[in-house]
Design an enzyme around this catalytic site. Sequence first.
Site, PDB file in Angstrom:
ATOM      1  N   GLU A  46      21.593  26.236 -46.707  1.00 29.78           N
ATOM      2  CA  GLU A  46      22.869  25.738 -46.185  1.00 29.78           C
ATOM      3  C   GLU A  46      23.243  26.649 -45.027  1.00 29.78           C
ATOM      4  O   GLU A  46      23.471  27.841 -45.218  1.00 29.78           O
ATOM      5  CB  GLU A  46      23.887  25.834 -47.330  1.00 29.78           C
ATOM      6  CG  GLU A  46      25.179  25.123 -47.126  1.00 29.78           C
ATOM      7  CD  GLU A  46      26.097  25.335 -48.357  1.00 29.78           C
ATOM      8  OE1 GLU A  46      25.612  25.273 -49.516  1.00 29.78           O
ATOM      9  OE2 GLU A  46      27.281  25.590 -48.136  1.00 29.78           O
ATOM     10  N   ASP A  57      37.296  29.477 -47.140  1.00 32.13           N
ATOM     11  CA  ASP A  57      36.434  30.644 -47.304  1.00 32.13           C
ATOM     12  C   ASP A  57      37.206  31.941 -47.494  1.00 32.13           C
ATOM     13  O   ASP A  57      38.242  32.167 -46.877  1.00 32.13           O
ATOM     14  CB  ASP A  57      35.509  30.776 -46.094  1.00 32.13           C
ATOM     15  CG  ASP A  57      34.411  29.732 -46.136  1.00 32.13           C
ATOM     16  OD1 ASP A  57      33.644  29.738 -47.119  1.00 32.13           O
ATOM     17  OD2 ASP A  57      34.342  28.899 -45.216  1.00 32.13           O
TER      18      ASP A  57
END
Lengths: 259, 397
Positions: A46, A57
């Site tokens: 990824e 995040d």
Amino acid sequence: MNRITKLFAEATEPILNVYATAGYPNFGDTMTVLNALQAGGVDIIEIGMPYSDPVADGETIQQSNQVSLDQGMTVAHLFEQLKDMRQTVSVPVLLMGYINPVLQYGVEAFCQKCAEVGVDGLILPDLPMAEYESEYQAIFEQYGLYNIFLITPQTTDARIAQIDAISKGFIYMVSSASTTGAKTGISSDQETYFKRIEGMNLKNPRLIGFGISDRASFLKASESAAGAIIGSAFVKLLGQAKDLHNEIVGFVQSIKGKK
Amino acid sequence: MNHSFQVDERGYYGDFGGAFIPEMLYPNVEELRSRYLDIIADPSFQEEFHALLKDYVGRPTPLFKAERLSAKYNTHIYLKREDLCHTGAHKVNNTIGQILVAKRLGKNKIVAETGAGQHGVATATVCALMGMECIVYMGAIDIERQAPNVARMRMLGATVVAAQSGSKTLKDATNEAMRHWINNPVDTHYIIGSVVGPHPYPDMVARFQSVISEEMRSQLQEKEGRDYPDYVIACVGGGSNAAGAFYHFLDEPRTQLIAAEAAGQGVSTGHSAATTFLGKPGVLHGSKSLLMQTEDGQVIEPYSISAGLDYPGIGPMHAHLFKSGRAKFYDITDEEALEAALECSMLEGIIPALESAHALAVFGKLNAKPNEVVVVNLSGRGDKDLSTYQQRLKLND
Ligand SMILES: Cc1ncc(COP(=O)(O)O)c(C=O)c1O
């Protein structure tokens, strides 16, 4: 057949998906990291497209995004770096990122480039299901790209069923209510959630991500899913590595139990 | 497309809006979306909301005929005195509304972002009032720049957390507040401070601020014998005071809607926050709107002398008002705002917030006729900006 479908159909052991921020630790490291991941025996890669405002995040990935942007990384540069990717990388590759840079590149142009360099799917956490269906699905499918959806412990069963119906490849199961890298380890509450989803008999396989950092948590998660995803723990390694290639190979091997 | 300037069922104003949020936020935002209209419409909510606006905030705020400014610009100028709201700005209209919503959603903790600290103070205030835990994220740089508001929030019992990511200002504080909400999904409500964020926030905040134009209508009826002005002027950071000032005139063709954006040192200097002049369609903080960004879609850090206008986007409603031509946007520089602040102080005895001064600076550009009626939304008072005024207007000599 899309490489992701093939992988899940043929896998005989837990699938390991590793996230790496593009252009990190140095601008030119993207392909070095990809090749080392493959050499170590990773199952899916990824690639994080850095963004100035990555709300899903935690600190580790935020910082890697900022470093990469400061070094000049853009979507256009990334496609340039991935141009010959398929000469050395055979595992499925996903691009993970936020919708705005994709919109600015142009959705169709972006998908076309993905297909051209051999990307298999996308993870765009701030692209909601309803938008995807009305505006994006047809274009993604035209270029053979799978859009990977997330579910969390708070996602209702009804919505999980909707997500399962529209998903291809796999479902990204977020292990706890959190941003990336916020927690490590797996609690008994989380195991209950893993089992609940396992019991739903979804048509798509699942990978569990967030809080997976080592072989123990990888194996634990893999008891209730097809495998797991490691992000922040790997990005931390990238930030500190002295011998990038060998440390990456060693990391993947240790998670996969091949060392 | 219909002619409405209200949000549609999908959460859009024309091409702008929506809810571009990660799945982690979906349950909270969806809960809010599915319940906010019913909650707000409930008579017990309305009663509590209006009682607090009256007795706690001090509403209705006066509509003051500014005679000396009117004489200078040869027209009829009224100031809508949001600066007289408790806590010194319009921001509290929204925080009162949202904390009452939070209570009805069964939440007992509040998270918020703040730039200049005005929304943070307004949030800390209502949390103290309701006995709720309050966490405010503020950019590390803003914490240094806005020390008095940080102290106010702390005195009100709020925890102020420095946002250390990115550019360490408002947009990063907003990111951190969203991350906090992701990590605390069950007991926490996020009180966003402007008409930005995922649907239903822009609409909900606009509804709470709409009390501003509701009052203007009856006040104008009383003072001018008609319930609409020829112009309403408001500054736009995210756009909440402007949304409130425009709300009841959106479908009134006789009223021109005027938005003042912060041009900073000038729109073409690279030090500006004038989003409609410099932005392109993009997605930030959960909605599609106009956004200052690089060609690669990375968000640009804006600049304005006024911390409350220092935001790289505008609410989706304003992007639609801009694109459809319903509202006219002016770019006001730091210097023009400073001059207007001084002028309002000297002519009317009212020291405006730097944000509001951007709206006041439009008078000179408007060419309003002598018989026309101009209403300016004076969104806040200038106490928080005194050190800037002292420095830039050389008040120490
Ligand atoms: C007095 C005042 N006016 C205006 C603004 C800008 O916000 P908005 O555009 O949402 O009204 C602020 C923000 O801090 C403010 O404090």
